[in-house]
Write a protein that holds these residues in place. Sequence first.
Motif, PDB file in Angstrom:
ATOM      1  N   THR A   3       0.849  -1.231   0.019  1.00  0.00           N
ATOM      2  CA  THR A   3      -0.382  -0.011  -0.024  1.00  0.00           C
ATOM      3  C   THR A   3       0.755   1.096  -0.219  1.00  0.00           C
ATOM      4  N   ALA A   4       1.954   1.236   1.136  1.00  0.00           N
ATOM      5  CA  ALA A   4       2.969   2.309   0.432  1.00  0.00           C
ATOM      6  C   ALA A   4       3.696   2.140  -0.393  1.00  0.00           C
ATOM      7  N   LEU A   5       3.838   1.777  -1.388  1.00  0.00           N
ATOM      8  CA  LEU A   5       4.498   1.434  -2.506  1.00  0.00           C
ATOM      9  C   LEU A   5       3.677   2.331  -3.465  1.00  0.00           C
ATOM     10  N   ASP A   6       2.120   1.921  -3.289  1.00  0.00           N
ATOM     11  CA  ASP A   6       1.130   1.904  -4.372  1.00  0.00           C
ATOM     12  C   ASP A   6       1.496   3.428  -4.058  1.00  0.00           C
ATOM     13  N   ARG A   7       1.305   4.887  -2.620  1.00  0.00           N
ATOM     14  CA  ARG A   7       0.958   5.766  -2.511  1.00  0.00           C
ATOM     15  C   ARG A   7       1.287   6.259  -3.320  1.00  0.00           C
ATOM     16  N   ALA A   8       3.181   5.283  -2.550  1.00  0.00           N
ATOM     17  CA  ALA A   8       4.416   6.275  -3.269  1.00  0.00           C
ATOM     18  C   ALA A   8       4.069   6.721  -5.107  1.00  0.00           C
ATOM     19  N   THR A   9       3.156   5.448  -5.434  1.00  0.00           N
ATOM     20  CA  THR A   9       4.024   5.599  -6.915  1.00  0.00           C
ATOM     21  C   THR A   9       2.766   6.658  -7.376  1.00  0.00           C
ATOM     22  N   LEU A  10       1.417   6.247  -6.719  1.00  0.00           N
ATOM     23  CA  LEU A  10       0.267   7.275  -7.554  1.00  0.00           C
ATOM     24  C   LEU A  10       0.691   9.153  -6.763  1.00  0.00           C
ATOM     25  N   GLY A  11       1.326   9.395  -5.982  1.00  0.00           N
ATOM     26  CA  GLY A  11       1.915  10.292  -5.876  1.00  0.00           C
ATOM     27  C   GLY A  11       2.682  11.128  -6.611  1.00  0.00           C
ATOM     28  N   ALA A  14       1.201  11.653  -9.672  1.00  0.00           N
ATOM     29  CA  ALA A  14       0.361  13.208  -9.445  1.00  0.00           C
ATOM     30  C   ALA A  14       1.602  14.160  -9.814  1.00  0.00           C
ATOM     31  N   ARG A  15       2.701  13.942  -9.362  1.00  0.00           N
ATOM     32  CA  ARG A  15       3.671  14.875  -9.037  1.00  0.00           C
ATOM     33  C   ARG A  15       4.187  15.494 -10.856  1.00  0.00           C
ATOM     34  N   LEU A  16       3.798  14.111 -11.524  1.00  0.00           N
ATOM     35  CA  LEU A  16       4.269  13.827 -13.396  1.00  0.00           C
ATOM     36  C   LEU A  16       3.165  14.673 -13.755  1.00  0.00           C
ATOM     37  N   ALA A  17       2.339  14.815 -13.207  1.00  0.00           N
ATOM     38  CA  ALA A  17       0.909  15.650 -13.901  1.00  0.00           C
ATOM     39  C   ALA A  17       0.684  16.693 -13.486  1.00  0.00           C
ATOM     40  N   ASP A  62       8.092  16.249 -19.632  1.00  0.00           N
ATOM     41  CA  ASP A  62       9.501  16.094 -18.169  1.00  0.00           C
ATOM     42  C   ASP A  62      10.094  14.695 -19.069  1.00  0.00           C
ATOM     43  N   VAL A  63       9.079  14.241 -19.608  1.00  0.00           N
ATOM     44  CA  VAL A  63      10.172  13.160 -20.017  1.00  0.00           C
ATOM     45  C   VAL A  63      11.501  13.636 -21.811  1.00  0.00           C
ATOM     46  N   THR A  64      10.880  15.105 -22.433  1.00  0.00           N
ATOM     47  CA  THR A  64      11.631  14.935 -23.142  1.00  0.00           C
ATOM     48  C   THR A  64      12.381  15.608 -22.518  1.00  0.00           C
ATOM     49  N   ARG A  83      11.190  20.879  -4.677  1.00  0.00           N
ATOM     50  CA  ARG A  83      11.422  21.595  -6.196  1.00  0.00           C
ATOM     51  C   ARG A  83      12.329  20.081  -6.588  1.00  0.00           C
ATOM     52  N   LEU A  84      13.267  20.038  -6.709  1.00  0.00           N
ATOM     53  CA  LEU A  84      13.851  18.540  -7.494  1.00  0.00           C
ATOM     54  C   LEU A  84      12.549  17.323  -6.687  1.00  0.00           C
ATOM     55  N   ALA A  85      11.245  17.307  -6.519  1.00  0.00           N
ATOM     56  CA  ALA A  85      10.641  16.350  -6.452  1.00  0.00           C
ATOM     57  C   ALA A  85       9.122  16.642  -7.605  1.00  0.00           C
ATOM     58  N   ARG A  86       9.413  17.096  -7.709  1.00  0.00           N
ATOM     59  CA  ARG A  86       7.918  18.104  -9.050  1.00  0.00           C
ATOM     60  C   ARG A  86       9.051  16.908 -10.176  1.00  0.00           C
ATOM     61  N   LYS A  87      10.444  16.501  -9.853  1.00  0.00           N
ATOM     62  CA  LYS A  87      10.544  15.820 -11.434  1.00  0.00           C
ATOM     63  C   LYS A  87      10.893  14.500 -10.846  1.00  0.00           C
ATOM     64  N   PRO A  88       9.703  13.999 -11.033  1.00  0.00           N
ATOM     65  CA  PRO A  88      10.000  12.320 -10.579  1.00  0.00           C
ATOM     66  C   PRO A  88      10.851  11.075 -11.604  1.00  0.00           C
ATOM     67  N   LEU A  89      11.600  11.614 -13.070  1.00  0.00           N
ATOM     68  CA  LEU A  89      11.559  11.281 -13.513  1.00  0.00           C
ATOM     69  C   LEU A  89      13.375  11.444 -13.325  1.00  0.00           C
ATOM     70  N   LEU A  90      13.152  12.090 -12.605  1.00  0.00           N
ATOM     71  CA  LEU A  90      15.052  12.353 -11.386  1.00  0.00           C
ATOM     72  C   LEU A  90      15.073  12.119 -10.520  1.00  0.00           C
ATOM     73  N   THR A  91      14.031  12.006 -10.006  1.00  0.00           N
ATOM     74  CA  THR A  91      14.542  11.532  -8.585  1.00  0.00           C
ATOM     75  C   THR A  91      14.120   9.781  -9.189  1.00  0.00           C
ATOM     76  N   GLY A  92      14.092   9.244  -9.789  1.00  0.00           N
ATOM     77  CA  GLY A  92      14.306   8.110 -10.235  1.00  0.00           C
ATOM     78  C   GLY A  92      12.920   6.893  -9.681  1.00  0.00           C
ATOM     79  N   GLU A  93      12.023   7.985  -9.277  1.00  0.00           N
ATOM     80  CA  GLU A  93      10.224   7.226  -8.777  1.00  0.00           C
ATOM     81  C   GLU A  93       9.842   7.035 -10.245  1.00  0.00           C
ATOM     82  N   LEU A  94       9.842   7.184 -11.109  1.00  0.00           N
ATOM     83  CA  LEU A  94       8.868   6.452 -12.457  1.00  0.00           C
ATOM     84  C   LEU A  94      10.528   6.943 -13.252  1.00  0.00           C
ATOM     85  N   THR A  95       9.810   5.996 -14.312  1.00  0.00           N
ATOM     86  CA  THR A  95      10.664   5.646 -15.814  1.00  0.00           C
ATOM     87  C   THR A  95      10.163   6.232 -16.859  1.00  0.00           C
ATOM     88  N   ASP A  96      11.356   6.136 -18.060  1.00  0.00           N
ATOM     89  CA  ASP A  96      11.158   7.022 -19.560  1.00  0.00           C
ATOM     90  C   ASP A  96       9.350   5.952 -19.493  1.00  0.00           C
TER      91      ASP A  96
END
Length: 301
Positions: A3-11, A14-17, A62-64, A83-96
């Motif tokens: 559940t924690a991982l799912d919430r983190a991914t959803l978050g 949301a930041r990607l959007a 963000d992908v570009t 500020r950095l957390a607004r870019k989940p691709l940079l932080t590695g939370e999401l992949t391209d």
Amino acid sequence: MTTALDRATLGAYARLAKLDVWDYYLALPLAWTLVGGRGTGTLLLFGVGTVLVVAASVALDDVTGHRDGSDAANYGPDAPARRLARKPLLTGELTDAQAIRFACGCALAGGAVWLLLGLAAPLWTFVLLLVCLLSSVQYSWGLRISYRGGQEVFLAGFGTGLVLCGVGLVTGELTPLVVVEAVLFGLGPLLFGVYSNTADAAGDAAVGRRTVAVLASPAGNRAFITGLSLAEVALVVFAAGLGVGPWWFALALLPAVAVRVAQLRRGVGLGDVLRARKLGLLAHRVTVVSLIAVNLLGGAA
């Protein structure tokens, strides 16, 4: 743990959007007041589609930015964590791949909502919806509008288009006041974006993103920003003077004009572009509240 991982991914999604940046969505209540409070259901559906379309656009941006290194340059390791957390691709939370799938799903769903609504609207509204949809998903992808010198036009045009489409979906008719308020709305994101571009000029130049801040000299960029700010004020004054709005239209917009002048002084006069960027958000929000007040008090009648 799951559940924690799912919430983190959803978050992260949301930041990607960029769901915390809702300024484009203010087009919906503004359009609602311009049409006299009619078409609430239609505008709510249009709002759902708008959130999805904007989410697709910013996710692809963000992908570009992640792929070409501009985000790494503008959001480096010395950036504040928030500020950095607004870019989940940079932080590695999401992949391209995750971001692209998310963007494609949002674009398809949002585009379907928009175009289905547009089928019952006048042709000009349907065409404008299509233009807004295609240009938004190609802002940094496909045609890469923002990389080819079209960023400033898009920022103003998309906001203007949202207001016009919202009104068109409900009434199908445009008045001079609707057009003026739509343009004033569109100038809001632009007069935030030009300060962001000024701050990001070095990183954008390194990856070939041709904004005015990159292409012009520092003095030329300051002149461009000053010209846009003065044009916005002139539009308010002329709208009142030519009878487009009520005689007190300019008086109602005085708070917004005051914030815009403060922004210009801070960013162009003092060179504090980051503070000016924040004032740009405030100026846009004050402008929208002022326009809504004008409409509710009978200015759009």
